[in-house]
Write an enzyme that holds these catalytic residues in place. Sequence first.
Site, mmCIF file in Angstrom:
data_model
loop_
_atom_site.group_PDB
_atom_site.id
_atom_site.type_symbol
_atom_site.label_atom_id
_atom_site.label_comp_id
_atom_site.label_asym_id
_atom_site.label_seq_id
_atom_site.Cartn_x
_atom_site.Cartn_y
_atom_site.Cartn_z
ATOM 1 N N SER A 31 0.806 -1.364 0.262
ATOM 2 C CA SER A 31 0.341 0.412 0.529
ATOM 3 C C SER A 31 1.015 1.353 0.144
ATOM 4 O O SER A 31 1.447 1.027 1.016
ATOM 5 C CB SER A 31 -1.178 -0.326 1.557
ATOM 6 O OG SER A 31 -1.724 -1.667 1.756
ATOM 7 N N HIS A 62 -6.140 -2.225 -5.517
ATOM 8 C CA HIS A 62 -4.711 -3.609 -6.293
ATOM 9 C C HIS A 62 -5.929 -3.690 -7.196
ATOM 10 O O HIS A 62 -5.838 -4.270 -7.319
ATOM 11 C CB HIS A 62 -4.957 -4.463 -4.776
ATOM 12 C CG HIS A 62 -4.541 -4.180 -3.547
ATOM 13 N ND1 HIS A 62 -3.388 -5.099 -3.100
ATOM 14 C CD2 HIS A 62 -5.006 -3.382 -2.092
ATOM 15 C CE1 HIS A 62 -2.610 -4.236 -1.878
ATOM 16 N NE2 HIS A 62 -3.864 -3.577 -0.741
ATOM 17 N N HIS A 84 -3.113 -11.263 -0.545
ATOM 18 C CA HIS A 84 -2.894 -11.705 1.354
ATOM 19 C C HIS A 84 -3.456 -12.819 1.323
ATOM 20 O O HIS A 84 -4.612 -13.661 0.788
ATOM 21 C CB HIS A 84 -3.482 -10.674 1.645
ATOM 22 C CG HIS A 84 -2.977 -8.989 1.231
ATOM 23 N ND1 HIS A 84 -3.424 -8.948 0.475
ATOM 24 C CD2 HIS A 84 -1.790 -8.739 1.864
ATOM 25 C CE1 HIS A 84 -2.391 -7.296 0.298
ATOM 26 N NE2 HIS A 84 -2.191 -7.208 1.276
ATOM 27 N N TYR A 86 -5.428 -13.511 4.446
ATOM 28 C CA TYR A 86 -6.792 -12.967 4.648
ATOM 29 C C TYR A 86 -7.324 -13.443 3.542
ATOM 30 O O TYR A 86 -9.370 -12.394 3.773
ATOM 31 C CB TYR A 86 -6.665 -11.785 5.899
ATOM 32 C CG TYR A 86 -6.471 -10.967 4.492
ATOM 33 C CD1 TYR A 86 -7.415 -10.060 4.104
ATOM 34 C CD2 TYR A 86 -5.304 -9.969 4.714
ATOM 35 C CE1 TYR A 86 -7.225 -9.158 3.130
ATOM 36 C CE2 TYR A 86 -4.768 -8.986 4.023
ATOM 37 C CZ TYR A 86 -5.665 -8.253 3.770
ATOM 38 O OH TYR A 86 -5.550 -6.967 2.365
ATOM 39 N N GLU A 87 -7.033 -13.335 2.327
ATOM 40 C CA GLU A 87 -8.234 -13.204 1.448
ATOM 41 C C GLU A 87 -8.833 -14.338 0.853
ATOM 42 O O GLU A 87 -9.897 -15.355 0.135
ATOM 43 C CB GLU A 87 -8.469 -12.905 -0.004
ATOM 44 C CG GLU A 87 -7.682 -10.807 0.167
ATOM 45 C CD GLU A 87 -6.859 -10.764 -0.879
ATOM 46 O OE1 GLU A 87 -7.354 -10.483 -1.954
ATOM 47 O OE2 GLU A 87 -5.461 -10.537 -1.190
ATOM 48 N N ALA A 114 3.228 -2.197 3.544
ATOM 49 C CA ALA A 114 2.658 -1.029 5.452
ATOM 50 C C ALA A 114 2.609 -1.459 6.074
ATOM 51 O O ALA A 114 1.939 -2.621 5.920
ATOM 52 C CB ALA A 114 1.315 -0.159 4.712
ATOM 53 N N MET A 212 0.111 -8.338 7.689
ATOM 54 C CA MET A 212 -0.594 -8.484 7.375
ATOM 55 C C MET A 212 0.743 -10.300 5.688
ATOM 56 O O MET A 212 -0.766 -10.219 5.050
ATOM 57 C CB MET A 212 -1.990 -8.623 6.964
ATOM 58 C CG MET A 212 -2.673 -8.081 8.125
ATOM 59 S SD MET A 212 -4.224 -7.192 7.496
ATOM 60 C CE MET A 212 -4.023 -6.085 9.187
ATOM 61 N N SER A 213 1.671 -9.669 5.442
ATOM 62 C CA SER A 213 2.138 -9.633 4.216
ATOM 63 C C SER A 213 3.121 -10.382 4.491
ATOM 64 O O SER A 213 4.225 -9.999 5.898
ATOM 65 C CB SER A 213 1.706 -8.691 3.243
ATOM 66 O OG SER A 213 2.457 -7.796 3.129
ATOM 67 N N ASN A 236 1.427 3.148 10.272
ATOM 68 C CA ASN A 236 0.287 3.768 11.895
ATOM 69 C C ASN A 236 1.149 3.091 13.119
ATOM 70 O O ASN A 236 1.653 2.369 12.683
ATOM 71 C CB ASN A 236 -1.115 3.820 11.649
ATOM 72 C CG ASN A 236 -1.342 1.518 11.843
ATOM 73 O OD1 ASN A 236 -1.180 1.382 10.467
ATOM 74 N ND2 ASN A 236 -1.057 0.882 12.614
ATOM 75 N N HIS A 248 -8.457 1.622 7.830
ATOM 76 C CA HIS A 248 -7.818 1.806 6.595
ATOM 77 C C HIS A 248 -6.951 2.649 6.151
ATOM 78 O O HIS A 248 -6.083 2.872 4.892
ATOM 79 C CB HIS A 248 -8.668 0.323 5.606
ATOM 80 C CG HIS A 248 -8.159 0.162 4.251
ATOM 81 N ND1 HIS A 248 -6.392 -0.332 4.825
ATOM 82 C CD2 HIS A 248 -8.269 0.361 2.940
ATOM 83 C CE1 HIS A 248 -6.392 -0.630 2.854
ATOM 84 N NE2 HIS A 248 -6.804 -0.005 2.414
HETATM 85 N N1 HPA Z 1 -2.216 -3.927 11.698
HETATM 86 C C1 HPA Z 1 -1.308 -4.836 10.491
HETATM 87 N N2 HPA Z 1 -1.181 -4.729 9.845
HETATM 88 C C2 HPA Z 1 -1.108 -3.129 9.228
HETATM 89 C C3 HPA Z 1 -1.217 -2.130 10.050
HETATM 90 C C4 HPA Z 1 -1.288 -2.456 11.854
HETATM 91 O O1 HPA Z 1 -1.410 -1.834 12.335
HETATM 92 N N3 HPA Z 1 -1.066 -1.251 9.370
HETATM 93 C C5 HPA Z 1 -0.364 -1.353 8.081
HETATM 94 N N4 HPA Z 1 -1.360 -2.790 7.746
#
Ligand code: HPA
Length: 277
Positions: A31, A62, A84, A86-87, A114, A212-213, A236, A248
Amino acid sequence: MNPAYEKLMKCYESVKARIDFKPEIALILGSGLGDYGDDIQIEATLDYHDIEGFPVSTVKGHKGRFIFGYVNEVPVVCMQGRVHYYEGYPMTDVVLPTRLMKLMGAKVLFLTNAAGGVNFDFAAGDFMMITDQIASFVPNPLIGENIEELGTRFPDMSEIYDKDLRDVLRSTASDLGIKLQEGTYIQLTGPSFESPHEVKMCRVLGADAVGMSTANEALAANHMGMKICGISCISNLGCGMSDVPLCHEEVQETADRVAVQFKALVTAAIENIHKVL
Ligand code: HPA
């Protein structure tokens, strides 16, 4: 034949029939780097949809395609949009594109993402060079009959993120005057963000950033003997580290805010990596 290998070879044949390009470096765009393709001298693109059996991402925003081209003369293949876990895909599908890029000829895998910062020294908008990873909370993509054609059953993991490439990233960032944090990336499944205590758990385990990747892709690439490097954009701080709930949009906004710097860093790093290959 191992079904994962059979599927991979089918995709490879499909790519070979359409594209005649040998990349040196494979780049996965997270991202915020989604429009990095604009900085590539594009020779060809290939939509994931057009590759038979290829797992296609469902995340909004994406784009799903490979870009083949040059970053300042360096031949690259670039994934604009990754899949990902989670998909809902099996882990072998999640890492299929990584394996495919190695088969195309890429020697280096450059991972970007990210991520949430779990280290209190980090701030949103920082970049973190990944020095090691924790992938024990997601299924290992190497589970199942080993694909001998790709690598050994029990791969060594003592230096997943190549030391020479880490030196290159460090000096590149320094030359550009970009602050580069360093740390360990932990991959959780998502798609929910972590609870405050899960963020605390990540920190206790020694992680600096959570996402998550990435770690699964690094596992598959390490198995195949690729040289790997990675940079997280800390979009973040982890849940519970600040007062505001996470969403998000915040991830995307921060990534967008630092995108110009992130792209400059990636471009210069690719040039410098090419020099040491
Ligand atoms: N947690 C998990 N995945 C993320 C985060 C997070 O805080 N920020 C961006 N991808």
